[in-house]
Motif scaffolding. Structure first.
Motif, PDB file in Angstrom:
ATOM      1  N   LEU A  61       0.829  -1.205   0.000  1.00 25.31           N
ATOM      2  CA  LEU A  61       0.000   0.000   0.000  1.00 25.31           C
ATOM      3  C   LEU A  61       0.864   1.257   0.000  1.00 25.31           C
ATOM      4  O   LEU A  61       0.599   2.195  -0.756  1.00 25.31           O
ATOM      5  CB  LEU A  61      -0.922   0.018   1.226  1.00 25.31           C
ATOM      6  N   GLN A  73      -3.421   1.611  -7.933  1.00 26.62           N
ATOM      7  CA  GLN A  73      -3.567   1.892  -6.508  1.00 26.62           C
ATOM      8  C   GLN A  73      -5.017   1.700  -6.075  1.00 26.62           C
ATOM      9  O   GLN A  73      -5.304   1.059  -5.064  1.00 26.62           O
ATOM     10  CB  GLN A  73      -3.116   3.316  -6.197  1.00 26.62           C
ATOM     11  N   ILE A  77      -6.646  -1.106  -3.501  1.00 26.92           N
ATOM     12  CA  ILE A  77      -7.484  -0.742  -2.353  1.00 26.92           C
ATOM     13  C   ILE A  77      -8.853  -1.389  -2.475  1.00 26.92           C
ATOM     14  O   ILE A  77      -9.407  -1.903  -1.497  1.00 26.92           O
ATOM     15  CB  ILE A  77      -7.599   0.789  -2.231  1.00 26.92           C
ATOM     16  N   ASP A  78      -9.399  -1.397  -3.685  1.00 22.28           N
ATOM     17  CA  ASP A  78     -10.697  -2.027  -3.917  1.00 22.28           C
ATOM     18  C   ASP A  78     -10.650  -3.513  -3.569  1.00 22.28           C
ATOM     19  O   ASP A  78     -11.554  -4.050  -2.927  1.00 22.28           O
ATOM     20  CB  ASP A  78     -11.118  -1.833  -5.371  1.00 22.28           C
ATOM     21  N   GLU A  81     -10.584  -3.966   0.186  1.00 19.17           N
ATOM     22  CA  GLU A  81     -11.906  -3.710   0.769  1.00 19.17           C
ATOM     23  C   GLU A  81     -12.889  -4.832   0.444  1.00 19.17           C
ATOM     24  O   GLU A  81     -13.682  -5.235   1.292  1.00 19.17           O
ATOM     25  CB  GLU A  81     -12.458  -2.370   0.273  1.00 19.17           C
ATOM     26  N   GLY A  86      -9.935  -4.506   4.962  1.00 18.58           N
ATOM     27  CA  GLY A  86      -9.527  -3.112   4.941  1.00 18.58           C
ATOM     28  C   GLY A  86      -9.406  -2.495   6.326  1.00 18.58           C
ATOM     29  O   GLY A  86      -8.635  -1.558   6.522  1.00 18.58           O
ATOM     30  N   GLU A  90      -6.608   0.709   7.680  1.00 14.79           N
ATOM     31  CA  GLU A  90      -7.333   1.973   7.532  1.00 14.79           C
ATOM     32  C   GLU A  90      -6.392   3.163   7.368  1.00 14.79           C
ATOM     33  O   GLU A  90      -6.602   4.012   6.503  1.00 14.79           O
ATOM     34  CB  GLU A  90      -8.258   2.191   8.728  1.00 14.79           C
ATOM     35  N   ILE A  93      -4.589   3.039   3.918  1.00 14.00           N
ATOM     36  CA  ILE A  93      -5.534   3.336   2.831  1.00 14.00           C
ATOM     37  C   ILE A  93      -5.833   4.830   2.811  1.00 14.00           C
ATOM     38  O   ILE A  93      -5.866   5.454   1.745  1.00 14.00           O
ATOM     39  CB  ILE A  93      -6.822   2.497   2.982  1.00 14.00           C
ATOM     40  N   LEU A  97      -5.169   7.332  -0.353  1.00 11.06           N
ATOM     41  CA  LEU A  97      -6.257   8.121  -0.930  1.00 11.06           C
ATOM     42  C   LEU A  97      -5.977   9.619  -0.819  1.00 11.06           C
ATOM     43  O   LEU A  97      -6.265  10.380  -1.755  1.00 11.06           O
ATOM     44  CB  LEU A  97      -7.585   7.761  -0.258  1.00 11.06           C
TER      45      LEU A  97
END
Length: 106
Positions: A61, A73, A77-78, A81, A86, A90, A93, A97
């Motif tokens: 990550l 990226q 992350i998808d 999750e 996820g 946290e 991520i 983002l």
């Protein structure tokens, strides 16, 4: 309906009902005898392996921040999750983002 007719209807219903001749399950009764205590992690080496894998995902990550393309990226992350893990990542991520937002104003 008189009582005699009700009993006749229920007797007829019992006669019409057939039992299904399903073949035995290929799984046997493995899942019928499931014990949730068996699923718990009791081994210290398993706990260590889990922590190592979590650390590897954290590194991936944070390495994604240096990636020049936002799509990989976001896909990573998808995937995290969707796997419903996820909550372990946290902070990381949120950092990725925030970096994407600051860089690309998505």
């Amino acid at each position: 309906m008189p009582t005699s007719q009700v009993s006749q209807v229920s007797d007829n219903a019992r006669e019409i009902r057939r039992t299904a001749e399903f073949p035995p399950s290929i799984w046997g009764d493995r899942f019928i005898n499931y014990n949730s205590e068996q699923a718990e992690i009791h081994n210290a080496s398993q706990l260590q392996e889990i922590e190592e894998l979590k650390e590897e995902v954290r590194k991936e990550l944070l390495a994604a921040v240096n990636n020049s393309l936002p799509k990989p990226q976001l896909d990573f992350i998808d995937a995290i999750e969707r796997l419903d893990v996820g909550y372990h990542f946290e902070t990381e991520i949120q950092q990725v983002l925030q970096h994407l937002y600051n860089t690309y104003q998505l």
